[in-house]
Design an enzyme around this catalytic site. Sequence first.
Site, PDB file in Angstrom:
ATOM      1  N   HIS A 145       0.844  -1.184   0.000  1.00 21.15           N
ATOM      2  CA  HIS A 145       0.000   0.000   0.000  1.00 21.15           C
ATOM      3  C   HIS A 145       0.892   1.251   0.000  1.00 21.15           C
ATOM      4  O   HIS A 145       2.114   1.157   0.161  1.00 21.15           O
ATOM      5  CB  HIS A 145      -0.931   0.004   1.211  1.00 21.15           C
ATOM      6  CG  HIS A 145      -0.242  -0.136   2.525  1.00 21.15           C
ATOM      7  ND1 HIS A 145       0.525   0.848   3.083  1.00 21.15           N
ATOM      8  CD2 HIS A 145      -0.172  -1.171   3.378  1.00 21.15           C
ATOM      9  CE1 HIS A 145       1.005   0.435   4.234  1.00 21.15           C
ATOM     10  NE2 HIS A 145       0.616  -0.799   4.433  1.00 21.15           N
TER      11      HIS A 145
HETATM   12  P1  TYD Z   1      -1.610  -2.685   7.351  1.00 24.51           P
HETATM   13  O1  TYD Z   1      -1.204  -1.258   7.471  1.00 24.51           O
HETATM   14  O2  TYD Z   1      -2.211  -3.115   6.055  1.00 24.51           O
HETATM   15  O3  TYD Z   1      -0.348  -3.619   7.662  1.00 24.51           O
HETATM   16  P2  TYD Z   1       1.068  -3.801   6.930  1.00 24.51           P
HETATM   17  O4  TYD Z   1       1.348  -2.564   6.176  1.00 24.51           O
HETATM   18  O5  TYD Z   1       2.019  -4.004   8.014  1.00 24.51           O
HETATM   19  O6  TYD Z   1       0.993  -5.008   6.080  1.00 24.51           O
HETATM   20  O7  TYD Z   1      -2.580  -3.024   8.567  1.00 24.51           O
HETATM   21  C1  TYD Z   1      -3.051  -4.332   8.804  1.00 24.51           C
HETATM   22  C2  TYD Z   1      -4.309  -4.232   9.655  1.00 24.51           C
HETATM   23  O8  TYD Z   1      -4.013  -3.660  10.917  1.00 24.51           O
HETATM   24  C3  TYD Z   1      -5.388  -3.376   9.022  1.00 24.51           C
HETATM   25  O9  TYD Z   1      -6.639  -4.009   9.282  1.00 24.51           O
HETATM   26  C4  TYD Z   1      -5.334  -2.077   9.775  1.00 24.51           C
HETATM   27  C5  TYD Z   1      -4.803  -2.481  11.136  1.00 24.51           C
HETATM   28  N1  TYD Z   1      -3.957  -1.448  11.726  1.00 24.51           N
HETATM   29  C6  TYD Z   1      -4.418  -0.712  12.797  1.00 24.51           C
HETATM   30  O10 TYD Z   1      -5.568  -0.911  13.284  1.00 24.51           O
HETATM   31  N2  TYD Z   1      -3.617   0.231  13.356  1.00 24.51           N
HETATM   32  C7  TYD Z   1      -2.363   0.482  12.868  1.00 24.51           C
HETATM   33  O11 TYD Z   1      -1.650   1.361  13.407  1.00 24.51           O
HETATM   34  C8  TYD Z   1      -1.900  -0.266  11.741  1.00 24.51           C
HETATM   35  C9  TYD Z   1      -0.532  -0.032  11.162  1.00 24.51           C
HETATM   36  C10 TYD Z   1      -2.728  -1.222  11.213  1.00 24.51           C
END
Ligand code: TYD
Length: 139
Positions: A55
Amino acid sequence: MTRTSVDLCAIVDLPKISDPRGNLTFIESQHHIPFEIQRVYYLYDVPGGAERGGHAHKELEQLIIAISGSFDVVLDDGENKKRVHLNRSYSGLYVCPMIWRELCNFSSGSVCLVLASNKYDEADYYRDYDEFLQVRSHE
Ligand code: TYD
């Protein structure tokens, strides 16, 4: 806002206080990183072969650190890509806004610490790569 690029994403050498009792590293907002830290999160127990990220963020700035073990961060501004291998507790990767990122090749037991300039906000994400490319091409 000025158009960002992967060239703005660079390794930040953090202070390391070496000590026979164990080393110490510290990070101060606006001093070692160009933003106020609003949020800290970490990835751990990452299974072999898993990929994270996938992302981009509209406004969020981050510093990514391999607190333990190692992994790769692949950065993409829509025109250029850059792969950065992180494996030191005293090296952070600054990631500016509007950069697509993927994290992969996590070593067993690795921990990825992320310092972020804002609270979690799903509206700040681009999760669709084609949409991200389209927005970048119109900047
Ligand atoms: P995501 O940012 O997609 O994770 P990564 O980039 O590490 O692969 O987040 C994964 C899930 O966690 C998504 O459902 C959102 C949640 N999340 C939070 O609730 N708070 C946060 O600070 C972060 C980073 C993610």
